[in-house]
Design a protein around this motif. Structure first.
Motif, PDB file in Angstrom:
ATOM      1  N   LYS A 270       0.847  -1.203   0.000  1.00  0.00           N
ATOM      2  CA  LYS A 270       0.000   0.000   0.000  1.00  0.00           C
ATOM      3  C   LYS A 270       0.875   1.243   0.000  1.00  0.00           C
ATOM      4  CE  LYS A 270      -1.637   1.416   4.056  1.00  0.00           C
ATOM      5  NZ  LYS A 270      -0.641   2.388   4.594  1.00  0.00           N
ATOM      6  N   LEU A 271       0.267   2.367  -0.293  1.00  0.00           N
ATOM      7  CA  LEU A 271       1.017   3.611  -0.134  1.00  0.00           C
ATOM      8  C   LEU A 271       1.213   3.839   1.354  1.00  0.00           C
ATOM      9  CD1 LEU A 271      -0.764   6.345   0.899  1.00  0.00           C
ATOM     10  CD2 LEU A 271      -1.884   5.899  -1.256  1.00  0.00           C
ATOM     11  N   THR A 272       2.200   4.636   1.709  1.00  0.00           N
ATOM     12  CA  THR A 272       2.382   4.955   3.119  1.00  0.00           C
ATOM     13  C   THR A 272       2.670   6.439   3.262  1.00  0.00           C
ATOM     14  OG1 THR A 272       3.496   4.304   5.170  1.00  0.00           O
ATOM     15  CG2 THR A 272       4.873   4.341   3.208  1.00  0.00           C
ATOM     16  N   GLY A 273       2.011   7.083   4.215  1.00  0.00           N
ATOM     17  CA  GLY A 273       2.213   8.527   4.416  1.00  0.00           C
ATOM     18  C   GLY A 273       1.202   9.333   3.618  1.00  0.00           C
ATOM     19  N   GLY A 274       1.605  10.527   3.259  1.00  0.00           N
ATOM     20  CA  GLY A 274       0.673  11.466   2.633  1.00  0.00           C
ATOM     21  C   GLY A 274       0.188  11.075   1.248  1.00  0.00           C
ATOM     22  N   GLY A 275       0.936  10.239   0.515  1.00  0.00           N
ATOM     23  CA  GLY A 275       0.502   9.789  -0.815  1.00  0.00           C
ATOM     24  C   GLY A 275       0.772  10.817  -1.901  1.00  0.00           C
ATOM     25  N   LEU A 276       0.152  10.614  -3.075  1.00  0.00           N
ATOM     26  CA  LEU A 276       0.332  11.436  -4.287  1.00  0.00           C
ATOM     27  C   LEU A 276       1.759  11.375  -4.822  1.00  0.00           C
ATOM     28  CD1 LEU A 276      -1.637  14.703  -3.296  1.00  0.00           C
ATOM     29  CD2 LEU A 276      -2.475  12.716  -4.545  1.00  0.00           C
ATOM     30  N   GLY A 277       2.523  10.398  -4.339  1.00  0.00           N
ATOM     31  CA  GLY A 277       3.956  10.291  -4.606  1.00  0.00           C
ATOM     32  C   GLY A 277       4.557   9.801  -3.292  1.00  0.00           C
ATOM     33  N   GLY A 278       5.778  10.140  -3.040  1.00  0.00           N
ATOM     34  CA  GLY A 278       6.377   9.676  -1.781  1.00  0.00           C
ATOM     35  C   GLY A 278       6.599   8.176  -1.815  1.00  0.00           C
ATOM     36  N   ASN A 279       6.268   7.499  -0.748  1.00  0.00           N
ATOM     37  CA  ASN A 279       6.642   6.091  -0.608  1.00  0.00           C
ATOM     38  C   ASN A 279       5.470   5.127  -0.526  1.00  0.00           C
ATOM     39  OD1 ASN A 279       9.704   5.613  -0.062  1.00  0.00           O
ATOM     40  ND2 ASN A 279       9.204   7.546   0.938  1.00  0.00           N
ATOM     41  N   MET A 280       5.757   3.860  -0.901  1.00  0.00           N
ATOM     42  CA  MET A 280       4.818   2.768  -0.647  1.00  0.00           C
ATOM     43  C   MET A 280       5.532   1.747   0.232  1.00  0.00           C
ATOM     44  SD  MET A 280       6.344   0.251  -2.509  1.00  0.00           S
ATOM     45  CE  MET A 280       5.095  -1.055  -2.615  1.00  0.00           C
ATOM     46  N   LEU A 281       4.745   0.809   0.735  1.00  0.00           N
ATOM     47  CA  LEU A 281       5.294  -0.141   1.689  1.00  0.00           C
ATOM     48  C   LEU A 281       4.758  -1.531   1.385  1.00  0.00           C
ATOM     49  CD1 LEU A 281       5.601  -1.232   4.799  1.00  0.00           C
ATOM     50  CD2 LEU A 281       3.709   0.297   5.239  1.00  0.00           C
TER      51      LEU A 281
END
Ligand code: PMV
Length: 317
Positions: A270-281
């Motif tokens: 899944k995505l992790t954190g604020g989303g729209l980019g950044g990181n997935m986990l």
């Protein structure tokens, strides 16, 4: 003042980023990577920053004004007057400064601990967490507090925002391997949070249903962690990602990395954190699966961090 030093963990939100802003329970974990802050006297007023953290390109530049504001907020909260004698702050450690892995919170916690050490203030974790929360406001506006809480306490945490935040430890016998995949895109959490707010106001009924399911998932996930039912936990992560897609905080790159991870055998992603980019986990118990999933993501040209959830301070200090 003397020289001081402190650490703050990176974090991965396992369940319910964004929903947490509205009081829905979330599950967050410290990861095995952390930021180290060192503080020493500086012969001018104010502060001088030497940011040696490895980072996603442009991250440090784009966050510089927010970072400055964050430091000022923390100095104020700690009652430090730097108008005559300033401080030199050095940031380092093995946490890459990137969106979605709690880089801002880790830096706030590390700096708060280093300042407390340097000025010989005997502060509890609760007080450090409050100061770091203040610092997080420089980045986020009105953060839920989930990031700084994981960064301060370490381990795996059930976090629910409220008049008084609920912060409960979820016990995990051994840290579990995960892979964090970086889209390479620096994102603005505040903008993502504002976007959810606007869409929620326009689509109350639809969002209520999504939020109800998110709440339900948090309880099921807590049970799965306690039972060490990782296959089930992975499925719940996949479902959580779907909800995050529905509130429109995922992105093409995030969905791509999520599907690569699942195809390579991750139990969930899944995505992790604020989303729209950044990181997935991706949940990848065992070193073998972890390597396989990380390699699949790296083959597509994206950076990964192989780490664990449930990291505790005893492991690093
Ligand atoms: O973007 P990050 O990793 O700082 O995570 C933010 C988490 C949110 O739930 C989106 C916002 C918040 O304040 O909790």
């Amino acid at each position: 003042m003397k020289k001081g030093h402190g650490i703050g963990f990176g974090k991965a939100i396992l369940f319910n980023e964004h929903f947490v802003v509205y009081g829905i329970p979330s599950i967050v974990s410290a990861i095995g990577n952390y930021t180290v802050a060192k503080v020493e006297p500086y012969d001018k007023s104010g502060f001088n920053l030497d940011d040696k953290r490895l980072s996603t390109p442009k991250y440090k530049e784009e966050k510089l004004s927010q970072q400055t504001e964050s430091f000022e907020l923390m100095f104020k909260k700690m009652g430090l007057d730097l108008s005559k004698n300033g401080v030199k702050i050095t940031l380092e450690g093995n946490l890459v400064a990137a969106s979605g892995i709690g880089a801002s919170a880790a830096s706030c916690v590390a700096v708060a601990r280093a300042l407390a050490d340097s000025y010989e203030l005997d502060l509890s974790d609760e007080q450090i967490n409050e100061i770091a929360y203040e610092g997080e406001k420089g980045y986020h506006g009105t953060p839920s507090g989930v990031d700084n809480t994981a960064s301060t306490y370490g381990g795996l945490i059930w976090f629910q925002k409220g008049e008084k935040n609920v912060i409960d430890r979820i016990s995990l016998l051994n840290p579990v391997e995960i892979v964090i995949g970086n889209t390479g895109k620096v994102t603005d959490t505040k903008a993502a949070v504002d976007g959810v707010k606007q869409r929620k106001e326009k689509n109350l009924k639809k969002y209520q249903e999504i939020f109800d399911r998110a709440e339900n998932i948090a309880y099921l996930a807590k049970r799965a962690i306690q039972d060490r039912a990782y296959t089930n936990l992975g499925k719940l992560m996949n479902e959580n990602h779907k909800l995050l897609q529905q509130i429109e905080v995922s992105s093409r790159e995030l969905d791509f990395l999520v599907s690569i991870a699942r195809d390579a055998g991750a139990l969930g992603a899944k995505l992790t954190g604020g989303g729209l980019g950044g990181n997935m986990l991706a949940l990848t118990p065992g070193k073998e699966l972890q390597n396989k999933v990380a390699t699949a993501i790296e083959k597509e040209g994206f950076q990964t961090v192989k780490t664990v959830i449930g990291a505790s301070r005893e492991n690093v200090e």
